[in-house]
Design a protein around this motif. Structure first.
Motif, mmCIF file in Angstrom:
data_model
loop_
_atom_site.group_PDB
_atom_site.id
_atom_site.type_symbol
_atom_site.label_atom_id
_atom_site.label_comp_id
_atom_site.label_asym_id
_atom_site.label_seq_id
_atom_site.Cartn_x
_atom_site.Cartn_y
_atom_site.Cartn_z
ATOM 1 N N ILE A 174 47.824 -0.074 -39.860
ATOM 2 C CA ILE A 174 48.993 -0.616 -39.150
ATOM 3 C C ILE A 174 49.535 -1.911 -39.761
ATOM 4 N N PRO A 175 48.715 -2.919 -40.109
ATOM 5 C CA PRO A 175 49.293 -4.119 -40.735
ATOM 6 C C PRO A 175 49.958 -3.824 -42.072
ATOM 7 N N PHE A 176 49.444 -2.839 -42.799
ATOM 8 C CA PHE A 176 50.041 -2.473 -44.077
ATOM 9 C C PHE A 176 51.362 -1.734 -43.871
ATOM 10 N N ILE A 177 51.454 -0.958 -42.803
ATOM 11 C CA ILE A 177 52.724 -0.298 -42.477
ATOM 12 C C ILE A 177 53.769 -1.350 -42.127
ATOM 13 N N PHE A 178 53.375 -2.350 -41.324
ATOM 14 C CA PHE A 178 54.300 -3.439 -40.993
ATOM 15 C C PHE A 178 54.718 -4.177 -42.262
ATOM 16 N N ALA A 179 53.745 -4.506 -43.111
ATOM 17 C CA ALA A 179 54.050 -5.234 -44.348
ATOM 18 C C ALA A 179 54.982 -4.426 -45.248
ATOM 19 N N ALA A 180 54.726 -3.130 -45.404
ATOM 20 C CA ALA A 180 55.583 -2.283 -46.231
ATOM 21 C C ALA A 180 56.999 -2.220 -45.681
ATOM 22 N N THR A 181 57.119 -2.179 -44.364
ATOM 23 C CA THR A 181 58.444 -2.158 -43.728
ATOM 24 C C THR A 181 59.190 -3.451 -44.016
ATOM 25 N N ALA A 182 58.493 -4.585 -43.903
ATOM 26 C CA ALA A 182 59.124 -5.884 -44.203
ATOM 27 C C ALA A 182 59.528 -5.967 -45.673
ATOM 28 N N LEU A 183 58.679 -5.497 -46.546
ATOM 29 C CA LEU A 183 58.991 -5.514 -47.976
ATOM 30 C C LEU A 183 60.189 -4.630 -48.300
ATOM 31 N N GLU A 184 60.263 -3.467 -47.670
ATOM 32 C CA GLU A 184 61.407 -2.568 -47.870
ATOM 33 C C GLU A 184 62.707 -3.213 -47.399
ATOM 34 N N ALA A 185 62.615 -4.094 -46.413
ATOM 35 C CA ALA A 185 63.800 -4.787 -45.890
ATOM 36 C C ALA A 185 64.173 -5.996 -46.749
ATOM 37 N N GLY A 186 63.388 -6.281 -47.785
ATOM 38 C CA GLY A 186 63.693 -7.395 -48.675
ATOM 39 C C GLY A 186 62.973 -8.687 -48.334
ATOM 40 N N ASP A 187 62.075 -8.655 -47.372
ATOM 41 C CA ASP A 187 61.307 -9.841 -47.003
ATOM 42 C C ASP A 187 60.072 -9.958 -47.881
ATOM 43 N N SER A 188 59.368 -11.065 -47.766
ATOM 44 C CA SER A 188 58.107 -11.259 -48.474
ATOM 45 C C SER A 188 56.985 -11.354 -47.441
ATOM 46 N N VAL A 189 55.766 -11.048 -47.886
ATOM 47 C CA VAL A 189 54.629 -11.076 -46.976
ATOM 48 C C VAL A 189 53.409 -11.704 -47.635
ATOM 49 N N THR A 190 52.618 -12.337 -46.807
ATOM 50 C CA THR A 190 51.264 -12.732 -47.165
ATOM 51 C C THR A 190 50.370 -11.993 -46.204
ATOM 52 N N LEU A 191 49.432 -11.258 -46.728
ATOM 53 C CA LEU A 191 48.488 -10.503 -45.914
ATOM 54 C C LEU A 191 47.129 -11.158 -46.086
ATOM 55 N N MET A 192 46.568 -11.661 -44.983
ATOM 56 C CA MET A 192 45.257 -12.301 -45.010
ATOM 57 C C MET A 192 44.247 -11.332 -44.423
ATOM 58 N N LEU A 193 43.278 -10.944 -45.242
ATOM 59 C CA LEU A 193 42.269 -9.976 -44.835
ATOM 60 C C LEU A 193 41.002 -10.695 -44.398
ATOM 61 N N PHE A 194 40.611 -10.481 -43.143
ATOM 62 C CA PHE A 194 39.398 -11.059 -42.586
ATOM 63 C C PHE A 194 38.425 -9.937 -42.222
ATOM 64 N N HIS A 195 37.193 -10.299 -41.909
ATOM 65 C CA HIS A 195 36.178 -9.407 -41.346
ATOM 66 C C HIS A 195 36.103 -8.092 -42.136
ATOM 67 N N ASP A 196 36.196 -6.966 -41.464
ATOM 68 C CA ASP A 196 36.064 -5.645 -42.099
ATOM 69 C C ASP A 196 37.215 -5.343 -43.064
ATOM 70 N N ALA A 197 38.358 -5.994 -42.880
ATOM 71 C CA ALA A 197 39.528 -5.729 -43.720
ATOM 72 C C ALA A 197 39.321 -6.160 -45.170
ATOM 73 N N VAL A 198 38.388 -7.076 -45.433
ATOM 74 C CA VAL A 198 38.207 -7.553 -46.812
ATOM 75 C C VAL A 198 37.849 -6.413 -47.762
ATOM 76 N N SER A 199 37.177 -5.397 -47.257
ATOM 77 C CA SER A 199 36.768 -4.296 -48.136
ATOM 78 C C SER A 199 37.957 -3.480 -48.647
ATOM 79 N N LEU A 200 39.108 -3.576 -47.974
ATOM 80 C CA LEU A 200 40.300 -2.853 -48.433
ATOM 81 C C LEU A 200 40.788 -3.349 -49.789
ATOM 82 N N ALA A 201 40.391 -4.560 -50.168
ATOM 83 C CA ALA A 201 40.804 -5.130 -51.450
ATOM 84 C C ALA A 201 39.868 -4.755 -52.593
ATOM 85 N N VAL A 202 38.846 -3.977 -52.305
ATOM 86 C CA VAL A 202 37.921 -3.512 -53.345
ATOM 87 C C VAL A 202 38.466 -2.200 -53.913
ATOM 88 N N PRO A 203 38.584 -2.083 -55.232
ATOM 89 C CA PRO A 203 39.104 -0.845 -55.812
ATOM 90 C C PRO A 203 38.356 0.390 -55.313
#
Length: 117
Positions: free
Chosen positions: A19-48
């Motif tokens: 869900i946060p990535f869907i929100f971020a993608a929607t904002a990016l598609e609208a021309g906005d910029s985003v900073t996504l801060m990954l905490f707790h279990d979300a940090v593993s999403l940044a591992v290839p």
């Protein structure tokens, strides 16, 4: 507009992780910029290789769109990652380690709206 998005959800709850990535993608598609801060279990999403195996129930995954977008900054909570054995060298580009101070600096900007998941 800039959105500073924080999330704690990762592979243990695939739909909430998306869900946060869907929100971020929607904002990016609208021309906005985003900073996504990954905490707790979300940090593993940044591992290839991790987000490729996260399949949400219902909404389409937007992980790759956000990780590859030039107007998206992805900060991984360093203490959250380290306690899980994730080092800076283990992160997917363009993710980087950071902390609450950096997230606060983004939220404190006058053109920023914070969003928490």
């Amino acid at each position: 507009m800039h959105y500073a998005i924080s999330t704690t959800w990762g592979p243990t709850d695939t739909t909430r992780a998306a869900i946060p990535f869907i929100f971020a993608a929607t904002a990016l598609e609208a021309g906005d910029s985003v900073t996504l801060m990954l905490f707790h279990d979300a940090v593993s999403l940044a591992v290839p290789g991790v987000y490729e195996n996260v399949v949400p129930c219902g909404p389409p995954a937007k992980f790759s769109e956000v990780f590859s977008h030039p107007n998206a900054e992805i900060i991984v909570c360093k203490p959250c990652a380290q306690v899980r054995g994730i080092l800076a060298d283990n992160l997917r580009e363009p993710s980087r380690m950071g902390g609450m101070g950096e997230f606060y600096q983004k939220v404190a900007q006058s053109d920023c709206k914070p969003v928490a998941f």
